[in-house]
Design an enzyme around this catalytic site. Structure first.
Site, PDB file in Angstrom:
ATOM      1  N   GLU A 191     -57.279  43.037  54.395  1.00  0.00           N
ATOM      2  CA  GLU A 191     -56.383  42.003  53.877  1.00  0.00           C
ATOM      3  C   GLU A 191     -55.399  42.607  52.878  1.00  0.00           C
ATOM      4  OE1 GLU A 191     -59.200  39.281  52.191  1.00  0.00           O
ATOM      5  OE2 GLU A 191     -60.393  39.324  54.026  1.00  0.00           O
TER       6      GLU A 191
ATOM      7  N   GLU B 299     -63.774  39.074  56.676  1.00  0.00           N
ATOM      8  CA  GLU B 299     -64.531  40.258  56.265  1.00  0.00           C
ATOM      9  C   GLU B 299     -65.522  40.740  57.316  1.00  0.00           C
ATOM     10  OE1 GLU B 299     -62.834  38.477  52.652  1.00  0.00           O
ATOM     11  OE2 GLU B 299     -63.971  37.651  54.336  1.00  0.00           O
TER      12      GLU B 299
ATOM     13  N   GLN C 231     -61.656  43.288  50.225  1.00  0.00           N
ATOM     14  CA  GLN C 231     -60.784  43.234  49.062  1.00  0.00           C
ATOM     15  C   GLN C 231     -61.523  43.262  47.730  1.00  0.00           C
ATOM     16  OE1 GLN C 231     -57.648  39.926  48.237  1.00  0.00           O
ATOM     17  NE2 GLN C 231     -56.680  41.517  49.484  1.00  0.00           N
TER      18      GLN C 231
ATOM     19  N   ASP D  45     -67.130  40.960  45.508  1.00  0.00           N
ATOM     20  CA  ASP D  45     -67.692  39.607  45.538  1.00  0.00           C
ATOM     21  C   ASP D  45     -67.668  39.014  46.946  1.00  0.00           C
ATOM     22  OD1 ASP D  45     -67.816  38.812  42.415  1.00  0.00           O
ATOM     23  OD2 ASP D  45     -66.065  40.037  42.826  1.00  0.00           O
ATOM     24  N   TYR D  46     -66.746  39.462  47.793  1.00  0.00           N
ATOM     25  CA  TYR D  46     -66.634  38.920  49.157  1.00  0.00           C
ATOM     26  C   TYR D  46     -67.397  39.772  50.163  1.00  0.00           C
ATOM     27  CZ  TYR D  46     -62.793  36.658  46.690  1.00  0.00           C
ATOM     28  OH  TYR D  46     -62.059  35.968  45.772  1.00  0.00           O
TER      29      TYR D  46
ATOM     30  N   HIS E 251     -64.440  37.739  40.737  1.00  0.00           N
ATOM     31  CA  HIS E 251     -63.630  38.957  40.651  1.00  0.00           C
ATOM     32  C   HIS E 251     -64.210  39.923  39.632  1.00  0.00           C
ATOM     33  CE1 HIS E 251     -60.886  36.037  42.450  1.00  0.00           C
ATOM     34  NE2 HIS E 251     -60.304  37.068  43.019  1.00  0.00           N
TER      35      HIS E 251
END
Length: 804
Positions: A495, A526, A548, A551-552, A593
């Site tokens: 991304e 993801e 990115q 956390d994801y 984040h």
């Protein structure tokens, strides 16, 4: 061949022979399923899951599967694997029995339950074979729809090989991108998010991905109307159908018992996929599953009498037999003979597989039995040894664990008779068996080839008087620039990676320089970003897939854990995917984040190296190392380090960092502090303050968590300081506990401690927003100071008076 004159015009002798060969294969495959189920019920195997009911469709698909193509399927594809010549019926039974010989079970060497297929894409040295000369099957996994992300990557590779002229030179990897990625999935599993994400991405990317949905109307006991809108995946996905003005999917429906219709449908699908690079969804309806889901239960429990009767009438083998007799005009007795031969062949393959499996097992049993017979003659406790021996030889369908248990039980009996030769022989056997069993059950978690990341030559960074001081992001940008220029197989995607060069500018300007096939934007997906990378890496490319933010990462965790991390292990070195996953984490702002869920990663990603550089120069060194290796790795950059100033190495594209080698950032004599990543700056700030308070800290950056300190350098520091502290940003009991176990237990550092070991971690919750939220949630320099100071005060309260 006894066929009528009329049919000779319609079907040539050669065609009739081909049809009967297909029918024979279908019957043999069905018989293997039936026998396999019986073997489980007889206790010869632990579990069975079979591809019965799907035979005819899989034979039709196999007819358009060419050398160089790839399969990413699931556990009902046995007939397809038979049909392409990459699985024998004997190998099928060897996997059912869990035969640990890679020659007996090339897919997994007994590491996977039956129905999990793979071809050996690596040679004996761990190097890729010429993939264009092979019919390739990527290694199956059990989680439903888990094959779909990887399928996307396998298909995307063909697009790159076709459209990037610089890749034409790699003729052992692709022939102009003409390869199709064939996927298979059950109708119920199309409810999974992975399926939808992969299908959507394939439509966006326009890649040669031919996905077959085997639709038998159920998902174990749950009928289709509970799974799929309109109870039909082709109807549900009708909006993806391409038009004259819009790109999309080609969607084809066909009945699973219609041999002639299936042949025509797959020929049409292949032409679209291979020539036009348009994805195709093949919805194969009206399939059956004669034995139910698996040996775990019976389908009679949940199917009505009417449904069972319909399935019996529409069984694909029965319908093909009827068609051969009625349309091809082969005499029934000739078809009977074909069936007889097929069934006999399956039984013979079972017998050969069982004999080979049991003979392999009995070698150990025989060896230990002989040692026990000798022990009976020598030992004062002969009756106890005799009891163990008799129990071993009476084992029905003996396993290796039976033999090992007997050997260790006997060794306990003989523990007071150290002088016995039989005891020494037993110890020698156990020691050798442990080595053999490591190879059988525990080898190849990571690469064991000469391209292993642990074997990459270390090249130190070079600095000169003209070396620039730049932002950390610029260090990375120049590293990636050098990598893309050095090797045409290197590419990056994720991304915002393409046009803007990622959110932190590590790829700034590189899409303009190298093109959008090398530095590419993706959607927010993801799971399939990782799958895209796995497929590309399997096909010999060198992808860097970006998630990115850390956390994801959870969106992709299942694919990373169940597919990538265990790929080399579950094929016992037969396949590899040296994917680099790039992400960023640790301190920034807010709940989503500022993530540091490293304990979660360490526990779920064994098989992937986890690298945690403290700055971008270290990160660049790790990228250079991993691009020279054939191991997968996760590299976690520090979120708050992109604009911090660093000195740019003159050899930015060449220097490498070794894995598993900590670095001492500050020498000291009172306490050892072990940390990594962004915590290095926090700990160094605290260490300077502690120095002023009379505490000498030795600060160690572990640099990589998997592997962890392979030369045991940390224990040498603990020998000097007699105190150790582990600090990080994970939750309490997370990575600090992992590091403590490695140092105290693996390295035996507990022997040298004069004080209890200390961990410094974040709070149990994620940080609230803004600087205050970070400060009061994650360890600060003040927290580190106070914890270490208190540790020293416990040892010497007079020298270190109370702070409060």
């Amino acid at each position: 061949m006894s066929i009528t004159k009329e049919v000779k015009i319609k079907f040539s002798q050669a065609k009739v022979k081909e049809i009967l060969a297909d029918y024979r294969l279908a019957v043999e495959s069905r018989e293997a399923s039936i026998i396999g189920r019986k073997e489980v019920f007889m206790g010869k195997a632990k579990f069975g899951i079979f591809g019965d009911g799907k035979e005819v469709a899989q034979i039709a698909m196999a007819k358009v599967f060419r050398e160089g193509d790839f399969r990413s399927g699931y556990y009902r594809d046995q007939t397809f694997m038979f049909a392409i010549g990459e699985l024998t019926v004997q190998q099928y039974f060897a996997q059912l029995y869990a035969h640990t010989d890679v020659e007996a079970d090339p897919a997994s060497a007994g590491r996977l339950m039956n129905g999990h297929y793979a071809t050996r894409m690596l040679d004996e040295h761990g190097h890729l074979k010429n993939l264009t000369s092979l019919k390739n099957s990527s290694a199956d996994i059990s989680p439903t729809a888990g094959q779909m992300p990887r399928l996307l990557g396998l298909a995307y590779a063909s697009k790159l090989f076709r459209n990037n002229p610089a890749l034409k030179q790699y003729t052992g990897l692709s022939l102009n991108g003409n390869e199709i990625a064939f996927g298979t999935i059950g109708n119920a599993s199309t409810s999974e998010g992975m399926f939808f994400e992969a299908i959507n991405a394939a439509g966006v990317l326009q890649v040669p991905m031919l996905t077959s949905v085997w639709d038998d109307g159920y998902g174990i006991s749950v009928p289709a109307e509970y799974h799929t809108t309109k109870a039909s995946i082709s109807k549900a996905l009708a909006g993806l159908q391409r038009t004259k003005t819009e790109k999309g999917f080609e969607i084809i429906t066909v009945r699973g018992w219609d041999y002639a219709g299936l042949i025509e449908a797959y020929q049409r699908a292949e032409k679209i996929c291979r020539e036009e690079h348009v994805p195709v969804l093949m919805h194969v309806e009206e399939m059956t599953q004669p034995q139910g889901h698996s040996t775990s239960g019976s389908h009679e429990r949940y199917k009505s009498k009417e449904r069972l009767a319909w399935e019996a009438a529409h069984d694909c083998i029965r319908k093909m037999r009827e068609w051969i007799i009625d349309e091809v005009m082969v005499l029934p007795e000739e078809v009977d003979q074909v069936e007889k031969e097929a069934k006999q062949s399956a039984k013979q393959a079972r017998d050969r597989a069982w004999k080979a499996f049991t003979e392999d097992i009995k070698k150990d049993q025989h060896a230990v039995t002989q040692i026990l017979e000798q022990a009976e003659k020598e030992s004062a406790r002969a009756s106890e040894i005799e009891e163990i021996r008799i129990e071993l030889i009476k084992s029905i369908n003996p396993t290796r664990l039976d033999t090992m248990k007997a050997a260790k039980k006997a060794l306990r009996v003989l523990r007071y008779e150290e002088q016995l030769e039989s005891r020494a022989a037993l110890i020698r056997w156990i020691e050798k068996a442990e080595i053999d069993n490591h190879s059988r059950y525990s080898s190849h978690l990571y690469s064991e080839s000469d391209e292993s990341a642990l074997k990459v030559e270390q090249i130190d960074p070079v600095y000169s008087e003209t070396s620039s001081i730049v932002d950390g992001r610029e260090v990375l940008q120049m590293c990636f620039d050098a990598a893309l220029a050095r090797d045409q197989r290197v590419l990056a995607f994720g991304e915002d990676v393409g046009k803007i060069g990622d959110v932190n500018q590590g790829f700034a300007g590189l899409q303009q320089k190298y093109g959008d096939l090398r530095v590419t934007d993706t959607g927010i997906r993801e799971c399939t970003i990782i799958g895209q990378g796995i497929g590309l890496a399997l096909r010999g490319l060198r992808p860097i897939a970006e998630i990115q933010y850390l956390d994801y990462f959870i969106y992709a965790l299942q694919t990373l854990s169940d597919d990538l991390a265990c790929l080399h292990y579950r094929t016992k070195g037969g396949q590899k995917a040296p994917l680099i996953i790039r992400t960023r984490g640790h301190r920034l702002e807010g709940v989503w984040h500022a993530g540091s869920p490293i304990g979660m990663i360490l526990h779920s990603l064994r098989g992937i190296y986890v690298l945690v550089p403290r700055n971008m120069t270290q990160a660049a060194g790790f990228y250079n190392t991993m691009l020279k290796s054939d191991d997968p790795a996760l590299i976690i950059e520090c979120l708050n380090g992109y604009r911090l100033k660093e000195k740019l190495p003159d050899n930015i594209g060449e220097f490498t960092l070794p894995l598993g080698v900590p670095e001492i950032l500050k020498e000291g004599s009172d306490v050892t502090i072990v940390t990594y990543g962004s915590m290095c700056r926090i700990v160094m700030e605290a260490a300077e303050a502690l120095e002023n308070a009379g505490v000498s800290c030795e600060v160690i950056d572990v640099q990589t968590l998997l592997p962890f300190d392979i030369h045991h350098r940390i224990v040498e520091s603990v020998k000097k300081t007699s105190r150790v502290v582990f600090a990080d940003e994970d939750v309490p009991g997370g990575t600090t506990s992992f590091m403590m176990q490695q140092v105290l237990e693996v390295q035996d550092a507990y022997r040298y401690l004069d004080a209890k070991p200390l961990t410094i971690a974040a709070k149990e919750h994620r940080p609230a927003y803004a600087s205050d939220g970070d400060y009061f949630t994650k360890p600060s320099a003040e927290d580190v100071f106070e914890e270490v100071y208190t540790l020293m005060r416990d040892c010497d309260p007079e020298k270190y008076p109370s702070l409060y």
